[in-house]
Design a protein around this motif. Structure first.
Motif, PDB file in Angstrom:
ATOM      1  N   GLU A   1       0.792  -1.226   0.000  1.00 16.76           N
ATOM      2  CA  GLU A   1       0.000   0.000   0.000  1.00 16.76           C
ATOM      3  C   GLU A   1       0.828   1.281   0.000  1.00 16.76           C
ATOM      4  N   SER A   2       1.852   1.337   0.835  1.00 18.75           N
ATOM      5  CA  SER A   2       2.629   2.584   0.922  1.00 18.75           C
ATOM      6  C   SER A   2       3.396   2.856  -0.376  1.00 18.75           C
ATOM      7  N   ILE A   3       3.943   1.827  -0.988  1.00 17.79           N
ATOM      8  CA  ILE A   3       4.662   2.023  -2.249  1.00 17.79           C
ATOM      9  C   ILE A   3       3.676   2.370  -3.365  1.00 17.79           C
ATOM     10  N   LEU A   4       2.509   1.718  -3.368  1.00 18.71           N
ATOM     11  CA  LEU A   4       1.483   2.012  -4.374  1.00 18.71           C
ATOM     12  C   LEU A   4       1.015   3.463  -4.252  1.00 18.71           C
ATOM     13  N   THR A   5       0.819   3.939  -3.028  1.00 15.28           N
ATOM     14  CA  THR A   5       0.402   5.328  -2.797  1.00 15.28           C
ATOM     15  C   THR A   5       1.455   6.303  -3.296  1.00 15.28           C
ATOM     16  N   MET A   6       2.713   6.019  -3.005  1.00 13.89           N
ATOM     17  CA  MET A   6       3.791   6.906  -3.459  1.00 13.89           C
ATOM     18  C   MET A   6       3.912   6.885  -4.984  1.00 13.89           C
ATOM     19  N   ALA A   7       3.788   5.712  -5.579  1.00 20.66           N
ATOM     20  CA  ALA A   7       3.866   5.615  -7.042  1.00 20.66           C
ATOM     21  C   ALA A   7       2.729   6.393  -7.691  1.00 20.66           C
ATOM     22  N   LEU A   8       1.525   6.299  -7.130  1.00 25.81           N
ATOM     23  CA  LEU A   8       0.393   7.063  -7.663  1.00 25.81           C
ATOM     24  C   LEU A   8       0.631   8.561  -7.522  1.00 25.81           C
ATOM     25  N   THR A   9       1.249   8.967  -6.426  1.00 24.53           N
ATOM     26  CA  THR A   9       1.557  10.385  -6.216  1.00 24.53           C
ATOM     27  C   THR A   9       2.509  10.888  -7.289  1.00 24.53           C
ATOM     28  N   PHE A  10       3.511  10.089  -7.623  1.00 18.32           N
ATOM     29  CA  PHE A  10       4.449  10.483  -8.677  1.00 18.32           C
ATOM     30  C   PHE A  10       3.785  10.554 -10.039  1.00 18.32           C
ATOM     31  N   LYS A  11       2.684   9.799 -10.215  1.00 12.63           N
ATOM     32  CA  LYS A  11       1.940   9.826 -11.484  1.00 12.63           C
ATOM     33  C   LYS A  11       0.896  10.945 -11.515  1.00 12.63           C
ATOM     34  N   GLY A  12       0.824  11.759 -10.470  1.00 11.97           N
ATOM     35  CA  GLY A  12      -0.078  12.905 -10.487  1.00 11.97           C
ATOM     36  C   GLY A  12      -1.313  12.789  -9.627  1.00 11.97           C
ATOM     37  N   THR A  13      -1.510  11.653  -8.956  1.00 12.01           N
ATOM     38  CA  THR A  13      -2.651  11.513  -8.057  1.00 12.01           C
ATOM     39  C   THR A  13      -2.246  12.066  -6.697  1.00 12.01           C
ATOM     40  N   PRO A  14      -3.009  12.998  -6.141  1.00 14.15           N
ATOM     41  CA  PRO A  14      -2.604  13.576  -4.853  1.00 14.15           C
ATOM     42  C   PRO A  14      -2.665  12.549  -3.717  1.00 14.15           C
ATOM     43  N   LEU A  15      -1.808  12.751  -2.736  1.00 10.97           N
ATOM     44  CA  LEU A  15      -1.804  11.890  -1.556  1.00 10.97           C
ATOM     45  C   LEU A  15      -3.094  12.091  -0.771  1.00 10.97           C
ATOM     46  N   PRO A  16      -3.495  11.075  -0.004  1.00 11.69           N
ATOM     47  CA  PRO A  16      -4.652  11.271   0.874  1.00 11.69           C
ATOM     48  C   PRO A  16      -4.329  12.352   1.914  1.00 11.69           C
ATOM     49  N   PRO A  17      -5.336  12.913   2.561  1.00 15.07           N
ATOM     50  CA  PRO A  17      -5.076  13.933   3.594  1.00 15.07           C
ATOM     51  C   PRO A  17      -4.136  13.394   4.676  1.00 15.07           C
TER      52      PRO A  17
ATOM     53  N   LEU B   1      -5.657  11.415   7.608  1.00 11.36           N
ATOM     54  CA  LEU B   1      -6.022  10.049   7.240  1.00 11.36           C
ATOM     55  C   LEU B   1      -4.782   9.158   7.190  1.00 11.36           C
ATOM     56  N   MET B   2      -3.707   9.668   6.583  1.00 15.92           N
ATOM     57  CA  MET B   2      -2.475   8.876   6.491  1.00 15.92           C
ATOM     58  C   MET B   2      -1.952   8.559   7.889  1.00 15.92           C
ATOM     59  N   LYS B   3      -1.953   9.565   8.781  1.00 16.85           N
ATOM     60  CA  LYS B   3      -1.481   9.363  10.158  1.00 16.85           C
ATOM     61  C   LYS B   3      -2.333   8.310  10.860  1.00 16.85           C
ATOM     62  N   ASP B   4      -3.651   8.414  10.718  1.00 17.39           N
ATOM     63  CA  ASP B   4      -4.549   7.435  11.339  1.00 17.39           C
ATOM     64  C   ASP B   4      -4.292   6.029  10.807  1.00 17.39           C
ATOM     65  N   LEU B   5      -4.114   5.895   9.503  1.00 20.20           N
ATOM     66  CA  LEU B   5      -3.870   4.580   8.910  1.00 20.20           C
ATOM     67  C   LEU B   5      -2.559   3.972   9.409  1.00 20.20           C
ATOM     68  N   ILE B   6      -1.545   4.813   9.525  1.00 17.43           N
ATOM     69  CA  ILE B   6      -0.233   4.325   9.978  1.00 17.43           C
ATOM     70  C   ILE B   6      -0.278   3.969  11.458  1.00 17.43           C
ATOM     71  N   THR B   7      -0.855   4.841  12.303  1.00 22.22           N
ATOM     72  CA  THR B   7      -0.881   4.562  13.745  1.00 22.22           C
ATOM     73  C   THR B   7      -1.770   3.359  14.084  1.00 22.22           C
ATOM     74  N   ARG B   8      -2.798   3.128  13.299  1.00 20.97           N
ATOM     75  CA  ARG B   8      -3.656   1.962  13.534  1.00 20.97           C
ATOM     76  C   ARG B   8      -3.135   0.721  12.812  1.00 20.97           C
ATOM     77  N   MET B   9      -1.972   0.854  12.214  1.00 19.53           N
ATOM     78  CA  MET B   9      -1.301  -0.228  11.485  1.00 19.53           C
ATOM     79  C   MET B   9      -2.185  -0.812  10.379  1.00 19.53           C
ATOM     80  N   ARG B  10      -2.861   0.081   9.661  1.00 11.94           N
ATOM     81  CA  ARG B  10      -3.699  -0.331   8.536  1.00 11.94           C
ATOM     82  C   ARG B  10      -2.915  -0.295   7.223  1.00 11.94           C
ATOM     83  N   VAL B  11      -1.756   0.343   7.256  1.00 17.96           N
ATOM     84  CA  VAL B  11      -0.886   0.408   6.090  1.00 17.96           C
ATOM     85  C   VAL B  11       0.452  -0.192   6.488  1.00 17.96           C
TER      86      VAL B  11
END
Length: 185
Positions: free
Chosen positions: A127-143, A146-156
């Motif tokens: 997930e984290s690599i896919l998100t970064m790859a999408l960001t490099f292709k022009g898709t904005p990162l999630p807020p 949300l990213m902090k919540d996903l990481i702290t809850r170990m969802r990513v």
């Protein structure tokens, strides 16, 4: 009213050869469309997609939103009295859309290519690599919240991806040699 189409179109022959589906077996009962969980998001239901294939509407289908809205839940396939593999049919249309030079590039195609490239490389998505790859292709990162919540809850998964073993890599090469090109490029 159901229209009866006789003879195979070029698109029908191509699709049937790729995904081993007998489109002529479709009796246009509408059971697939009635059970489709993504039908509200599609401009064409599964039954209509089969009709468009028979009518050789390649450009219309490959540029449609419908092929990307299929979530492969298999409800249509499970209920189909003719046992048509509709999810395989949708996968084939997505692959054809990615390979077709005249298809308009959209967010779904970008995501699909990155996703397939990751599965080929790691045997699954990361997930984290896919998100970064999408960001490099022009898709904005999630807020950030949300990213902090996903990481702290170990969802990513933040660990580096594992490298698949040699047998997996050999399997991928065999599929590519047989003509399953994928979209790693």
């Amino acid at each position: 009213m159901t229209m009866v189409i006789t003879g195979n179109s070029a698109l029908q022959t191509e699709v049937e050869d790729i995904c081993d589906v007998n489109i002529d077996a479709c009796i246009q009962c509408g059971t697939c469309t009635g059970g489709c969980s993504g039908i509200e998001l599609m401009e064409y239901g599964p039954r209509q997609i089969i009709q468009l294939i028979k009518l050789n509407q390649r450009k219309l289908l490959l540029n449609s939103k419908a092929i990307w809205m299929c979530v492969s839940c298999h409800i249509c396939e499970d209920r189909c009295p003719a046992k048509i593999k509709i999810t395989g049919l949708m996968d084939t249309l997505r692959e054809m859309a990615c390979a077709e030079p005249t298809t308009k590039t959209n967010e779904q195609i970008k995501f699909h290519k990155l996703y397939v490239k990751q599965v080929k490389a790691f045997g699954r998505t990361h997930e984290s690599i896919l998100t970064m790859a999408l960001t490099f292709k022009g898709t904005p990162l999630p807020p950030l919240k949300l990213m902090k919540d996903l990481i702290t809850r170990m969802r990513v998964d933040m660990k580096p991806p594992h490298r698949p073993d040699k047998s997996y890599r050999l399997s991928i090469r065999r599929v590519e040699k047989k003509g399953g090109k994928g979209h790693g490029n």
